[in-house]
Design a protein around this motif. Structure first.
Motif, mmCIF file in Angstrom:
data_model
loop_
_atom_site.group_PDB
_atom_site.id
_atom_site.type_symbol
_atom_site.label_atom_id
_atom_site.label_comp_id
_atom_site.label_asym_id
_atom_site.label_seq_id
_atom_site.Cartn_x
_atom_site.Cartn_y
_atom_site.Cartn_z
ATOM 1 N N ALA A 145 0.844 -1.211 0.000
ATOM 2 C CA ALA A 145 0.000 0.000 0.000
ATOM 3 C C ALA A 145 0.871 1.250 0.000
ATOM 4 O O ALA A 145 0.568 2.229 -0.709
ATOM 5 C CB ALA A 145 -0.922 -0.008 1.218
ATOM 6 N N ALA A 146 1.963 1.231 0.764
ATOM 7 C CA ALA A 146 2.849 2.401 0.809
ATOM 8 C C ALA A 146 3.466 2.651 -0.564
ATOM 9 O O ALA A 146 3.581 3.800 -1.024
ATOM 10 C CB ALA A 146 3.942 2.184 1.863
ATOM 11 N N ILE A 147 3.843 1.569 -1.248
ATOM 12 C CA ILE A 147 4.447 1.715 -2.582
ATOM 13 C C ILE A 147 3.409 2.262 -3.568
ATOM 14 O O ILE A 147 3.720 3.111 -4.402
ATOM 15 C CB ILE A 147 5.048 0.365 -3.044
ATOM 16 N N GLU A 148 2.172 1.794 -3.443
ATOM 17 C CA GLU A 148 1.090 2.291 -4.327
ATOM 18 C C GLU A 148 0.871 3.787 -4.163
ATOM 19 O O GLU A 148 0.510 4.475 -5.118
ATOM 20 C CB GLU A 148 -0.220 1.576 -4.009
ATOM 21 N N GLN A 149 1.061 4.291 -2.934
ATOM 22 C CA GLN A 149 0.796 5.716 -2.685
ATOM 23 C C GLN A 149 2.027 6.607 -2.851
ATOM 24 O O GLN A 149 1.933 7.822 -2.742
ATOM 25 C CB GLN A 149 0.242 5.876 -1.267
ATOM 26 N N ALA A 150 3.189 5.989 -3.113
ATOM 27 C CA ALA A 150 4.437 6.767 -3.168
ATOM 28 C C ALA A 150 4.520 7.632 -4.419
ATOM 29 O O ALA A 150 3.927 7.304 -5.457
ATOM 30 C CB ALA A 150 5.623 5.805 -3.129
ATOM 31 N N THR A 151 5.253 8.731 -4.291
ATOM 32 C CA THR A 151 5.613 9.493 -5.493
ATOM 33 C C THR A 151 7.046 9.178 -5.903
ATOM 34 O O THR A 151 7.431 9.362 -7.065
ATOM 35 C CB THR A 151 5.519 11.020 -5.252
ATOM 36 N N ASP A 152 7.858 8.727 -4.937
ATOM 37 C CA ASP A 152 9.278 8.468 -5.204
ATOM 38 C C ASP A 152 9.731 7.220 -4.457
ATOM 39 O O ASP A 152 9.391 7.045 -3.289
ATOM 40 C CB ASP A 152 10.147 9.648 -4.735
ATOM 41 N N ILE A 153 10.526 6.389 -5.151
ATOM 42 C CA ILE A 153 11.120 5.216 -4.506
ATOM 43 C C ILE A 153 12.625 5.410 -4.522
ATOM 44 O O ILE A 153 13.218 5.743 -5.557
ATOM 45 C CB ILE A 153 10.794 3.918 -5.280
ATOM 46 N N VAL A 154 13.244 5.209 -3.373
ATOM 47 C CA VAL A 154 14.693 5.393 -3.244
ATOM 48 C C VAL A 154 15.282 4.080 -2.763
ATOM 49 O O VAL A 154 14.725 3.446 -1.854
ATOM 50 C CB VAL A 154 14.978 6.511 -2.212
ATOM 51 N N GLY A 155 16.426 3.674 -3.345
ATOM 52 C CA GLY A 155 17.053 2.447 -2.836
ATOM 53 C C GLY A 155 18.190 1.974 -3.712
ATOM 54 O O GLY A 155 18.505 2.560 -4.754
ATOM 55 N N TYR A 156 18.784 0.881 -3.245
ATOM 56 C CA TYR A 156 19.884 0.221 -3.950
ATOM 57 C C TYR A 156 19.305 -0.381 -5.240
ATOM 58 O O TYR A 156 18.171 -0.896 -5.250
ATOM 59 C CB TYR A 156 20.449 -0.841 -2.996
ATOM 60 N N ILE A 157 20.089 -0.339 -6.331
ATOM 61 C CA ILE A 157 19.606 -0.679 -7.675
ATOM 62 C C ILE A 157 18.759 -1.977 -7.723
ATOM 63 O O ILE A 157 17.617 -1.940 -8.190
ATOM 64 C CB ILE A 157 20.786 -0.754 -8.686
#
Ligand code: SAH
Length: 245
Positions: A24-36
């Motif tokens: 659900a958090a990913i569905e509502q995100a505008t930006d995803i940050v992380g290791y490739i």
């Protein structure tokens, strides 16, 4: 719009092991940050920007996430497994601490995930059914001498052990040394489990003894579990009884 940073665990690999609150958090995100490789696990969609970066820049990545949230974005920082286990949640708080006043009012939330240790243990039975210690064998963020000390003491204390980051190409000799220490402390009959790529199509689990274990049995996609002196096989499973004398 008020921004936020959610630090979320994607579990060990399988889609089915991602919790509904993380999805659900990913569905509502505008930006995803992380290791490739972790950002690659997120499906692209309109309105979502993926920021993938190299592994060695955790605090920079965390700062970037905080700054975007400050500007009103809904940022999800992704880690594999659980984000609080040798991963991004601490890196985000390290970045907050550097500028604590500035980030004081920012909404930050950590969403747990299934850590590799637990997925590996479940894949073979219940080797962590009694007291255990989790140790990161990478010396990127701590001296190797400290790792040797903790290994010896955990073994002496009778803990079963779970090792993250057991072996990389840049430090192949260290895992051989770790096995040597474990053999000396626990003896050659002690069970050791090499659980590679757990919950993915490449999953491979090998159970052997410290006497038979070879350093090449582990790589950076392997979780290594060492039993305590009670740990035993039952059929094709390995388990540790809940009691001790
Ligand atoms: N936050 C992660 C751990 C990051 S450290 C977690 O909670 O799982 C990365 C290490 O985790 C790897 O070197 C490996 O030892 C272990 N690991 C991660 N995913 C794994 C998997 N699917 N199978 C086996 N080990 C895994």
């Amino acid at each position: 719009m008020s921004g936020s940073v959610i630090i979320a665990g994607l579990g060990p690999g399988s889609e089915t092991l991602i919790t509904p609150e993380v999805s659900a958090a990913i569905e509502q995100a505008t930006d995803i940050v992380g290791y490739i490789p972790y950002v690659k696990r997120i499906a692209p969609r309109d309105g979502l920007t993926l920021h993938a970066s190299d592994n060695r820049v955790e605090v920079d990545r965390a700062k970037h996430a905080l700054e975007m949230a400050e500007a009103g974005r809904k940022v999800v920082v992704v880690s594999s497994g659980d984000p609080g286990v040798f991963a991004m949640a601490s890196a985000v708080f390290e970045a907050v601490e550097v500028d604590a006043d500035r980030f004081a009012s920012l909404k930050i939330e950590v969403l747990p995930g299934i850590t590799a240790m637990l997925a590996a243990a479940a894949a073979i039975g219940a080797p962590l059914g009694h007291d255990f210690a989790a140790i990161n064998l990478s010396d990127n963020l701590k001296p190797w001498e400290l790792i040797e000390k903790r290994l010896s003491l955990a073994a002496q204390a009778g803990f079963a052990m779970a090792f993250y980051n057991p072996r990389s190409k840049s430090r192949p000799h260290q895992f051989a040394r770790a096995l040597e220490i474990l053999r000396a402390e626990c003896g050659p009959e002690r069970l050791i489990i090499f659980a590679r790529a757990v919950s993915t199509e490449e999953q491979a689990i090998r159970v052997t003894t410290l006497g038979e274990a070879e350093p090449e049995m582990a790589d950076m996609r392997t979780m290594v579990l060492v039993g305590n002196e009670q740990t035993r096989k039952v059929g094709s499973y390995v388990y540790t009884p809940r009691f001790a004398e």
